[in-house]
Scaffold this active site. Structure first.
Site, PDB file in Angstrom:
ATOM      1  CB  CYS A   1      -7.184  -6.017  14.147  1.00 30.32           C
ATOM      2  SG  CYS A   1      -5.502  -5.419  14.381  1.00 30.32           S
ATOM      3  CG  HIS A   2      -5.832  -1.159  10.160  1.00 34.23           C
ATOM      4  ND1 HIS A   2      -5.246  -0.783   8.968  1.00 34.23           N
ATOM      5  CD2 HIS A   2      -6.378  -0.034  10.669  1.00 34.23           C
ATOM      6  CE1 HIS A   2      -5.421   0.517   8.780  1.00 34.23           C
ATOM      7  NE2 HIS A   2      -6.108   0.989   9.804  1.00 34.23           N
ATOM      8  CG  PHE A   3      -9.693  -1.886   7.736  1.00 40.73           C
ATOM      9  CD1 PHE A   3     -10.303  -1.247   8.807  1.00 40.73           C
ATOM     10  CD2 PHE A   3      -8.830  -1.159   6.938  1.00 40.73           C
ATOM     11  CE1 PHE A   3     -10.077   0.100   9.043  1.00 40.73           C
ATOM     12  CE2 PHE A   3      -8.596   0.182   7.172  1.00 40.73           C
ATOM     13  CZ  PHE A   3      -9.217   0.818   8.229  1.00 40.73           C
TER      14      PHE A   3
END
Length: 171
Positions: free
Chosen positions: A70-72
């Site tokens: 999720c990052h990234f």
């Protein structure tokens, strides 16, 4: 002679995360996934650059860690705030390990510098917390400088990390 334990395994730091190490209402670590290290390799109330104590810890990095997807998306990097939080976690642990009472809370930091990143290719993160002062009054306050290494290279530095231990007021 100091008989305090000087290193902690993953299982032992999970005991701290459940609030079972320093007693009810006292310092505890977060549980996974917010726990940002796998072991404390060395902790001492003396030594370090200021001879006020230090903590050393390690975090094994694997490509399947929760923050990478999720990052990234397409450019996975460990959020810098998680490394900073690990430094606060270790600062608070030190205060509890000293036998001080109260719940730990991050208060502030002076300056933070990020000069590199943790990616899925990184194998090992190391943390160092070097204490400058522990104040024992109405509030127990730890003040320290910290660093974080990725595969041996220093990539984060933080000055004047401050963590306090707060006791709940009686009703």
């Amino acid at each position: 002679m100091n008989t305090r334990q000087s290193s902690f395994s993953y299982e032992e730091i999970l005991i701290c995360g459940r609030g079972e190490m320093f007693g009810p209402g006292n310092a505890q670590l977060p549980l996974p996934p917010m726990l940002m290290f796998n072991r404390i390799t060395d902790i001492s109330e003396t030594g370090g650059p200021n001879d006020k104590g230090y903590v050393r810890a390690e975090f094994d990095i694997t490509p399947d860690l929760w923050f990478f997807p999720c990052h990234f998306m397409g450019d996975p990097v460990m959020p810098g705030c998680l490394g900073l939080d690990a430094m606060w976690q270790l600062t608070g642990f030190f205060l509890g390990w000293l036998g001080e009472a109260g719940k730990g809370r991050a208060i502030s930091t002076g300056e933070v510098k990020f000069t590199g990143m943790v990616t899925p290719k990184t194998k090992l993160v190391e943390y160092g917390i070097d204490f400058k002062r522990v104040m024992r009054g109405r509030l127990v306050l730890g003040i320290a400088d910290g660093w974080m290494k990725a595969d041996g290279e220093t990539i984060y530095k933080a000055t004047d990390l401050r963590v306090g231990l707060f006791q709940e007021k009686a009703d």
